[in-house]
Write an enzyme that holds these catalytic residues in place. Structure first.
Site, PDB file in Angstrom:
ATOM      1  N   CYS A  79       0.879  -8.848 -13.119  1.00 44.66           N
ATOM      2  CA  CYS A  79      -0.085  -9.630 -12.397  1.00 44.66           C
ATOM      3  C   CYS A  79      -1.275  -9.393 -13.445  1.00 44.66           C
ATOM      4  O   CYS A  79      -1.479 -10.238 -14.292  1.00 44.66           O
ATOM      5  CB  CYS A  79      -0.024  -9.044 -11.062  1.00 44.66           C
ATOM      6  SG  CYS A  79      -1.522 -10.012 -10.110  1.00 44.66           S
ATOM      7  N   HIS A 170       4.527  -8.513  -8.632  1.00 42.73           N
ATOM      8  CA  HIS A 170       4.365  -7.098  -8.638  1.00 42.73           C
ATOM      9  C   HIS A 170       5.898  -6.328  -8.268  1.00 42.73           C
ATOM     10  O   HIS A 170       6.364  -6.094  -7.173  1.00 42.73           O
ATOM     11  CB  HIS A 170       3.473  -6.788  -7.559  1.00 42.73           C
ATOM     12  CG  HIS A 170       2.160  -6.732  -7.716  1.00 42.73           C
ATOM     13  ND1 HIS A 170       1.128  -5.969  -8.138  1.00 42.73           N
ATOM     14  CD2 HIS A 170       1.433  -7.959  -7.277  1.00 42.73           C
ATOM     15  CE1 HIS A 170       0.109  -6.489  -8.490  1.00 42.73           C
ATOM     16  NE2 HIS A 170       0.113  -7.871  -7.703  1.00 42.73           N
ATOM     17  N   GLU A 172       6.787  -3.503  -8.491  1.00 39.52           N
ATOM     18  CA  GLU A 172       6.765  -2.123  -8.107  1.00 39.52           C
ATOM     19  C   GLU A 172       6.614  -2.140  -6.442  1.00 39.52           C
ATOM     20  O   GLU A 172       6.693  -1.356  -5.676  1.00 39.52           O
ATOM     21  CB  GLU A 172       5.606  -1.275  -8.941  1.00 39.52           C
ATOM     22  CG  GLU A 172       4.333  -1.884  -8.313  1.00 39.52           C
ATOM     23  CD  GLU A 172       3.708  -3.339  -8.905  1.00 39.52           C
ATOM     24  OE1 GLU A 172       2.623  -3.441  -8.378  1.00 39.52           O
ATOM     25  OE2 GLU A 172       4.414  -3.852  -9.622  1.00 39.52           O
TER      26      GLU A 172
END
EC number: 4.3.3.6
Length: 196
Positions: A79, A170, A172
């Site tokens: 990002c 994202h 994660e």
């Protein structure tokens, strides 16, 4: 075991640490320039890119980050991290780290309220990966040696160039660590090449 840093100035740092550890590597939260010398690879997390740049400047990280990129140690930008790695930004004069030959449009998928999830197919990673997009950028142009790893609605959302990886989304923020594991493999391969 490779040691992977997460730039710890802003963003989803804790989630990246968890993903790195789940992928079999050691994670280090990088808050001081000197720590860059101790790591084999670096993740630039999502967050707010203008705030992140301000913090990078405040703590004198920009030139050491560019030096890290010049050393060809692997870097992964998610990002806002993608924005930091790009060498061209639509509507902005100056790049940040500028390690990747890509042109990026900031907030290209809209503002925070326009955040969404999408099922992605990612080359080298696999099918059915849930991409979490939050005010996400996307890649509008690439150099010839940049590999497109994933598209969403005709837009490039994951790219790789040599030791550099960038994603609009994202990885994660899900419990699917395949993208982080892919980066860990890149770091392991790069470290083995340096040893030989």
């Amino acid at each position: 075991m490779v040691k992977i840093g997460v730039l710890g100035l802003q963003g989803a740092v804790r989630e990246h640490v968890k993903a790195i550890e789940a992928s079999g590597a050691e994670a280090v939260v990088v808050k001081q320039v000197e720590q860059l010398q101790e790591i084999d690879g670096l993740i630039l997390p999502g967050g707010e890119s203008t705030t992140m740049r301000r913090l990078i400047d405040k703590y004198h990280f920009m030139e050491p980050l560019r030096e890290f990129a010049r050393s060809r140690k692997p870097m992964f930008g998610t990002c806002a991290g993608m924005i930091l790695l790009a060498n061209k930004l639509i509507g902005y004069e100056e790049a940040h780290i500028g390690a990747m030959d890509i042109t990026v449009e900031r907030n290209a998928f809209g503002r925070q309220k326009d955040s969404f999830e999408a099922t992605l197919s990612i080359k080298g990673v696999g099918e059915d990966f849930t991409g979490v997009f939050i005010r996400a950028p996307y890649v509008v142009d690439i150099a010839d040696d940049v590999e497109v790893l994933s598209m969403h609605n005709g837009r490039m959302v994951a790219v790789k160039q040599g030791p550099f990886l960038a994603a609009s989304f994202h990885p994660e923020l899900t419990d699917d660590y395949r993208v982080t594991a892919y980066f860990v493999e890149m770091v392991e391969e790069a470290k083995m090449k340096k040893v030989v």
